[in-house]
Design an enzyme around this catalytic site. Structure first.
Site, short mmCIF file in Angstrom:
data_model
loop_
_atom_site.label_atom_id
_atom_site.label_comp_id
_atom_site.label_asym_id
_atom_site.label_seq_id
_atom_site.Cartn_x
_atom_site.Cartn_y
_atom_site.Cartn_z
N ARG A 122 0.77 -1.12 -0.02
CA ARG A 122 -0.17 0.00 0.24
C ARG A 122 0.92 1.26 -0.05
O ARG A 122 0.19 2.28 0.56
CB ARG A 122 -1.04 -0.12 1.03
CG ARG A 122 -2.13 -1.25 1.26
CD ARG A 122 -3.33 -0.59 1.67
NE ARG A 122 -4.33 -1.83 1.69
CZ ARG A 122 -4.44 -2.74 2.45
NH1 ARG A 122 -3.63 -2.85 3.37
NH2 ARG A 122 -5.31 -3.65 2.23
N LYS A 144 4.50 11.88 -10.98
CA LYS A 144 3.72 11.19 -11.87
C LYS A 144 4.51 9.66 -12.03
O LYS A 144 5.72 9.66 -12.17
CB LYS A 144 3.73 11.69 -13.19
CG LYS A 144 2.71 12.80 -13.31
CD LYS A 144 2.35 13.45 -14.53
CE LYS A 144 1.26 14.47 -14.57
NZ LYS A 144 1.17 14.93 -15.74
N GLU A 186 12.82 19.10 -23.29
CA GLU A 186 12.02 19.73 -22.27
C GLU A 186 12.46 20.95 -21.58
O GLU A 186 11.76 21.62 -20.72
CB GLU A 186 12.03 18.38 -21.20
CG GLU A 186 11.26 17.01 -21.70
CD GLU A 186 9.76 16.95 -21.65
OE1 GLU A 186 9.29 18.13 -21.32
OE2 GLU A 186 9.37 16.12 -22.16
N LYS A 228 9.64 23.54 -12.30
CA LYS A 228 8.85 22.30 -12.27
C LYS A 228 8.14 22.39 -10.82
O LYS A 228 6.92 22.00 -10.67
CB LYS A 228 9.37 20.95 -12.65
CG LYS A 228 8.34 19.74 -12.47
CD LYS A 228 8.45 18.91 -13.67
CE LYS A 228 7.39 17.99 -13.35
NZ LYS A 228 7.49 16.62 -14.31
N GLU A 238 -2.75 18.18 -11.35
CA GLU A 238 -3.07 18.57 -12.84
C GLU A 238 -4.44 18.76 -12.70
O GLU A 238 -5.13 18.23 -13.56
CB GLU A 238 -2.53 17.73 -13.81
CG GLU A 238 -2.31 18.19 -15.18
CD GLU A 238 -1.68 17.12 -16.18
OE1 GLU A 238 -0.59 16.69 -15.79
OE2 GLU A 238 -2.19 17.27 -17.14
N ARG A 242 -0.36 22.62 -13.76
CA ARG A 242 0.44 21.78 -14.41
C ARG A 242 0.17 21.48 -15.76
O ARG A 242 1.20 20.77 -16.57
CB ARG A 242 0.34 20.39 -13.53
CG ARG A 242 1.44 19.41 -13.48
CD ARG A 242 1.36 18.35 -12.43
NE ARG A 242 2.55 17.47 -12.68
CZ ARG A 242 3.06 16.73 -11.92
NH1 ARG A 242 2.53 16.51 -10.84
NH2 ARG A 242 4.00 15.85 -12.32
N ASN A 246 2.53 20.62 -20.35
CA ASN A 246 2.33 19.74 -21.63
C ASN A 246 2.36 20.58 -22.93
O ASN A 246 1.79 20.12 -23.92
CB ASN A 246 0.64 19.26 -21.82
CG ASN A 246 0.73 18.13 -20.50
OD1 ASN A 246 1.43 17.49 -20.36
ND2 ASN A 246 -0.72 18.01 -19.85
N HIS A 249 2.94 18.87 -26.16
CA HIS A 249 2.70 17.48 -26.03
C HIS A 249 1.76 16.90 -26.84
O HIS A 249 1.81 15.78 -27.08
CB HIS A 249 2.67 17.18 -24.54
CG HIS A 249 3.97 17.19 -23.87
ND1 HIS A 249 4.79 18.25 -23.51
CD2 HIS A 249 4.47 16.11 -23.02
CE1 HIS A 249 5.68 17.83 -23.13
NE2 HIS A 249 5.77 16.61 -22.64
N HIS A 253 2.54 13.67 -28.92
CA HIS A 253 1.70 12.48 -28.55
C HIS A 253 1.41 11.89 -30.00
O HIS A 253 1.54 10.62 -30.47
CB HIS A 253 0.79 12.51 -27.65
CG HIS A 253 1.38 12.58 -26.24
ND1 HIS A 253 0.68 13.01 -25.10
CD2 HIS A 253 2.62 12.28 -25.68
CE1 HIS A 253 1.42 13.09 -23.94
NE2 HIS A 253 2.76 12.83 -24.16
N HIS A 267 10.68 10.96 -27.40
CA HIS A 267 9.76 11.68 -26.77
C HIS A 267 10.38 13.10 -26.70
O HIS A 267 9.62 14.14 -27.22
CB HIS A 267 9.53 11.20 -25.24
CG HIS A 267 8.48 12.21 -24.62
ND1 HIS A 267 7.29 12.27 -25.23
CD2 HIS A 267 8.81 13.15 -23.46
CE1 HIS A 267 6.62 13.31 -24.07
NE2 HIS A 267 7.61 13.79 -23.34
#
Ligand code: GLY
Length: 371
Positions: A122, A144, A186, A228, A238, A242, A246, A249, A253, A267
């Site tokens: 957990r 994340k 990035e 960040k 987010e 946040r 992106n 992105h 993507h 990426h």
């Protein structure tokens, strides 16, 4: 020479330590977190081969032992079978609730190991030791974690903050130029979304950093994670700001999916191309002057990065097909896709008020330029 950036998240707050030689200092830096002098390390075969012995010695010098699991390198590892293997290995190793797991690698390992830490018994604590520029400036910070599903990237996961991030800038010296520059995509993104002074600094100094100048590399990682941390502190899960992270992105993507998540487009390369397209879209919508996308593209070109769709080898689908892929994006809400657009360099905002015909026009123009 170490720099520290604090991520102020109350009970989940942590430090990011940045500097050369941190693997050798890992024992001293991690010891305060430990209830017993043993850690589990998840890494990949490339990072393990290059750096695991240095980390082991760094931990051993503070009488900390480690057990390690080496997974195959590459995006395919971020999947249920390898995740299952990692969790079962941690249980076989009798890693306890109060123990600490180290995620030692790039974004794939950080995401997978962080997710394993989130669910094991957990939830146990974990330390990120990111070894790629992309992981140092982005994926190791902010909590994340997760794996990919057959239906798409990063669709299974959890927010689980690390207890410490150690960004050893010496390790960047073992990256290929292509991997370094992909991570740099990035870095540019941070400057473009929120800090024009940083972009100007990058125009003057990023080449030095790419060539190996340590002070410039530390400055790049520090400024990126400060930005960040600031955004994550405002919006950990987010629901708002946040999403600015992106920038580029949505286009990225679609291009990654269109190229099969393969070596044709890394990426961070897709992020750089996506940022150039987001600036082009913003200029066409009259949100910023045409000089802004030109300046962004000039810097990316000067760094030797991919900028245009013609920089991607092989065939690409037509604009219609790219639009269909974009419609699968995680950022769809109530059937409407949101975009991160700009009013200029350093001034991004999120909006769903975008005419799809404008987007189609930008993609068509970029595809036509491929000749
Ligand atoms: N990489 C985007 C984020 O962490 O939110």
């Amino acid at each position: 020479m170490n720099e520290t950036v604090h991520v102020g998240l109350g009970a989940r707050a942590y430090d990011i330590t940045i500097g050369p030689g941190l693997l050798a200092q890992a024992g001293a830096l991690i010891a305060p977190l430990l209830k017993r002098p043993h850690v589990a390390v998840i890494t990949d075969e490339n990072v393990g081969r290059l750096h695991l012995e240095t980390l082991r010695k760094g931990l051993n010098s503070n009488d900390i032992t480690l057990s390690s699991l080496m997974l195959p390198a590459g995006e395919a590892t971020k999947s249920w079978p390898h995740f299952e293997r990692a969790v079962e290995w941690l249980l076989e190793e009798r890693i306890e609730r109060s123990d600490v797991l180290i995620a030692f690698g790039g974004g794939v390992i950080g995401d997978l190991a962080g997710f394993a830490a989130a669910v094991l018994r957990r939830g146990i604590r974990f330390v990120q030791i990111p070894t790629s520029l992309l992981a140092q400036v982005d994926s190791s910070v902010g909590g994340k974690t997760g794996i990919n599903a057959p239906q798409g990237k990063n669709l299974i996961g959890s927010f689980h903050q690390p207890s410490l991030v150690l960004a050893d800038t010496d390790v960047l010296g073992t990256l290929t130029k292509r991997d370094y520059l992909a991570g740099y995509g990035e870095v540019v993104k941070y400057s473009l979304l929120g800090n024009s002074d940083f972009f100007q600094w990058l125009e003057g100094n990023a080449s030095r950093a790419a060539e190996g100048d340590m002070a410039a590399r530390i400055a790049i990682v520090k400024r990126s994670v400060e930005m960040k941390a600031d955004i994550v502190e405002r919006d950990e899960k987010e629901h708002g700001d946040r999403a600015l992270l992106n920038l580029g992105h949505t286009f990225c993507h679609a291009l990654e999916a269109a190229t099969g998540y393969s070596d044709r487009l890394l990426h961070g390369e897709g992020v750089a191309i996506g940022c150039a397209l987001a600036f082009e879209l913003s200029a066409r919508m009259g949100l910023c002057s045409q000089e802004e996308p030109s300046r962004v593209r000039a810097h990316l070109r000067e760094m030797g990065m991919k900028v245009d769709l013609s920089d991607i080898a092989g065939d690409l689908p037509d604009a219609e097909a790219l639009m269909r892929i974009m419609a699968q994006d995680k950022k769809m809400m109530g059937g409407v896709l949101s975009y991160v657009l700009v009013r200029g360099i350093g001034d991004a905002f999120v909006t769903s008020d975008v005419d799809p015909e404008m987007v189609r026009g930008v993609l068509q123009g970029a595809l036509n330029a491929r000749g």
